[in-house]
Design an enzyme around this catalytic site. Structure first.
Site, mmCIF file in Angstrom:
data_model
loop_
_atom_site.group_PDB
_atom_site.id
_atom_site.type_symbol
_atom_site.label_atom_id
_atom_site.label_comp_id
_atom_site.label_asym_id
_atom_site.label_seq_id
_atom_site.Cartn_x
_atom_site.Cartn_y
_atom_site.Cartn_z
ATOM 1 N N ASP A 1 -9.131 -0.448 -7.485
ATOM 2 C CA ASP A 1 -8.338 -0.821 -6.311
ATOM 3 C C ASP A 1 -7.979 -2.301 -6.327
ATOM 4 O OD1 ASP A 1 -7.048 -0.321 -3.887
ATOM 5 O OD2 ASP A 1 -8.838 -0.710 -2.689
ATOM 6 N N HIS B 1 0.839 -1.203 0.000
ATOM 7 C CA HIS B 1 0.000 0.000 0.000
ATOM 8 C C HIS B 1 0.876 1.256 0.000
ATOM 9 C CE1 HIS B 1 -2.959 -2.998 1.543
ATOM 10 N NE2 HIS B 1 -3.773 -2.304 0.753
#
Length: 554
Positions: free
Chosen positions: A422, A265
């Protein structure tokens, strides 16, 4: 240019010519040149306007002659230009003061400085700074039940439990990497060259074949920033919303600095999601169903959606009793990411939506809130259910004005696009998809190691001794990705090729599982996907209402 003022009175006429107004120029990044600050534009008003009128004074009591329309227009342009220059000068003076403090001022020394050297911040910026301060330090003070070595449950003070759990961490933040850092002098005089982007990469910008790993491996954050600027230009957002190139660059520099260098991330994941969104909007023609404001929100939301991610998920935040777990009771990390996006936009030098009217700005902020919160996997089932129910109605709007699309359907479509972007690793070519999968597993394994270090319950499906990556990927694609993409394809048929690539990747993972593991070995690993979360109860309410309730910052 020079101003020439003619003063007339009885009997004589005099002409006063002041010194020329100094100017400072910047080359245009929009045309591919190098942009160098300070970004003060050519400061003098238009010479054609300035020479078209004279200022007259008279001792008589007669009223001055009214200005004609063209002169009033020129005056208005001059005043507007001067206001812009003054605003730019104040902004850059503020950056100079911030840079001075960053390099030369010691803690608690600001109160002794003269007013002109004190940092002036907005109330919103001060609020965000306070809320975002040391977010991952365990700070909860309440009684908790914890088992001791004998198996007897005893009630102890949470502060003692935290002290025990974090004794090896010296009371510091619990995260897999340190927070990012921004040097103000880097955005005070920004220097960037859009011509330095390879034409081959520009050609691949709408495609999923674009490979960001060469820049990831070198920790080159600048190149993805330049590619992102090209995306904004190609979508027409710069002209539509009057976004200055330097302002956009400062925003990108700021938001990218808010990402930590955790395994997955990180800033390169944020860019990957943003570039996938660009692919959806262009190659898959999703922009036909959306207006410019919605497209801007999708791009900005993609850039901000994982800002300051610690590499440790929401479940960990709750178990470790961190500060943000008490600050945000729902969608913990997603609310934290959202605040970082708001914080970046709250600074004048990065406010790329500063020229929106109040109504559009409020709507943009609501879009941004809904989009970032929708990335919480606990909401996956609700978003999927909404898309299943409304896909036929949304598909009927293809070819019509985006304004005709129902506002709730717009939210559903945007959130579905955001979630697909995502979770887009599985629609990338096989070689890229495998790299992203390994990075995900690396981050989850490090979380399980951190849990063991802190004497917290280790997440079962993150135990490295039990994980089989191929089986995890099969669960991930089959249970999460494929259903969402198939429903979105009913609205954007061009997603068909992406779904084929996902199917090809799924077949490769199945072949890998069968080739390297016996059925008995595969059965020993958890059946639950590493990505699966306990779902928020679906009360059949509007998606926009649900997302509003998930938000900590209204």
């Amino acid at each position: 240019s020079q101003r020439r003022t003619v003063v007339k009175s009885k009997g004589n006429t005099s002409t006063v010519t002041p010194t020329p107004t100094p100017t400072a120029t910047t080359s245009s990044a929009a045309t591919g040149g190098v942009s160098v600050g300070p970004s003060i534009r050519s400061g003098s008003p238009s010479s054609s306007c300035s020479s078209s009128f004279t200022t007259r004074t008279s001792t008589s009591k007669s009223h001055p002659r009214p200005l004609d329309a063209s002169t009033r227009e020129c005056l208005s342009q001059d005043v507007s230009q001067l206001k812009d220059d003054l605003r730019t000068a104040r902004l850059e003076l503020s950056l100079i003061v911030k840079a001075y403090h960053q390099h030369y001022t010691k803690p608690n020394e600001e109160r002794y400085l003269p007013p002109e050297l004190k940092v002036q911040t907005t109330p919103d910026a001060r609020m965000f700074e306070k809320m975002l301060e040391t977010p991952f330090v365990p700070t909860v003070r309440e009684e908790v039940n914890t088992p001791n070595l004998t198996g007897i449950v005893e009630t102890i003070d949470a502060e003692q439990a935290i002290e025990k759990a974090t004794s090896t961490l010296n009371g510091e933040e619990v995260a897999l990497a340190l927070p990012g850092f921004l040097y103000y002098h880097d955005i005070l005089v920004p220097c960037f060259n859009l011509n330095s982007v390879n034409q081959a990469d520009l050609d691949l910008l709408p495609s999923l074949d674009l490979d960001v790993f060469p820049y990831h491996d070198e920790d080159d954050r600048e190149y993805p920033r330049l590619l992102t600027m090209h995306m904004f230009h190609q979508l027409g957002l710069m002209e539509m919303f009057k976004i200055d190139d330097i302002c956009l660059y400062r925003f990108l520099r700021t938001i990218s600095s808010r990402y930590r260098t955790v395994p997955f991330h990180n800033w390169f994941h944020a860019f990957n999601v943003t570039q996938t969104m660009f692919h959806f909007l262009t190659d898959c023609q999703a922009k036909q169903l959306l207006g410019p404001l919605e497209i801007l929100a999708l791009m900005v939301g993609s850039l901000c959606h994982d800002a300051d991610h610690p590499g440790l998920n929401n479940t960990f935040q709750t178990k470790a009793l961190t500060k943000i777990a008490t600050l945000h009771k729902k969608s913990t990390l997603e609310n934290h990411h959202l605040l970082h996006g708001y914080a970046a936009l709250s600074t004048p030098e990065c406010n790329i939506v500063g020229k929106l009217n109040s109504r559009d700005k409020d709507q943009f902020m609501r879009y941004m809130r809904d989009l970032i919160l929708s990335t919480d996997l606990a909401l996956h089932g609700i978003i999927l259910r909404n898309m299943k129910e409304r896909k036929k109605y949304i598909a009927k709007m293809i070819g019509r004005s985006p304004a005709e699309l129902d506002s709730e359907d717009t939210i559903i479509l945007m959130c579905c696009l955001m979630k697909c972007a995502d979770l887009s690793n599985e629609i990338r070519p096989r070689n890229l998809s495998v790299k992203w999968a390994k990075m995900v597993m690396q981050e989850f394994i490090r979380q399980s190691q951190t849990e063991a270090l802190m004497d917290l319950p280790v997440t079962v499906f993150m135990d490295p001794s039990k994980i089989i990556i191929a089986k995890e990927q099969i669960n991930f694609i089959t249970n999460l990705c494929m259903p969402l993409y198939q429903n979105l394809a009913a609205v954007c048929p061009q997603l068909g090729n992406d779904i084929k690539q996902m199917g090809s990747n799924l077949a490769e993972w199945e072949h890998r599982l069968q080739s390297f593991y016996a059925p008995s070995q595969a059965a020993q690993s958890p059946n639950k996907s590493i990505w699966e979360r306990n779902q928020v109860k679906d009360k059949k309410q509007k998606l926009s209402d649900l997302l509003g309730k998930q938000a900590s910052h209204k």
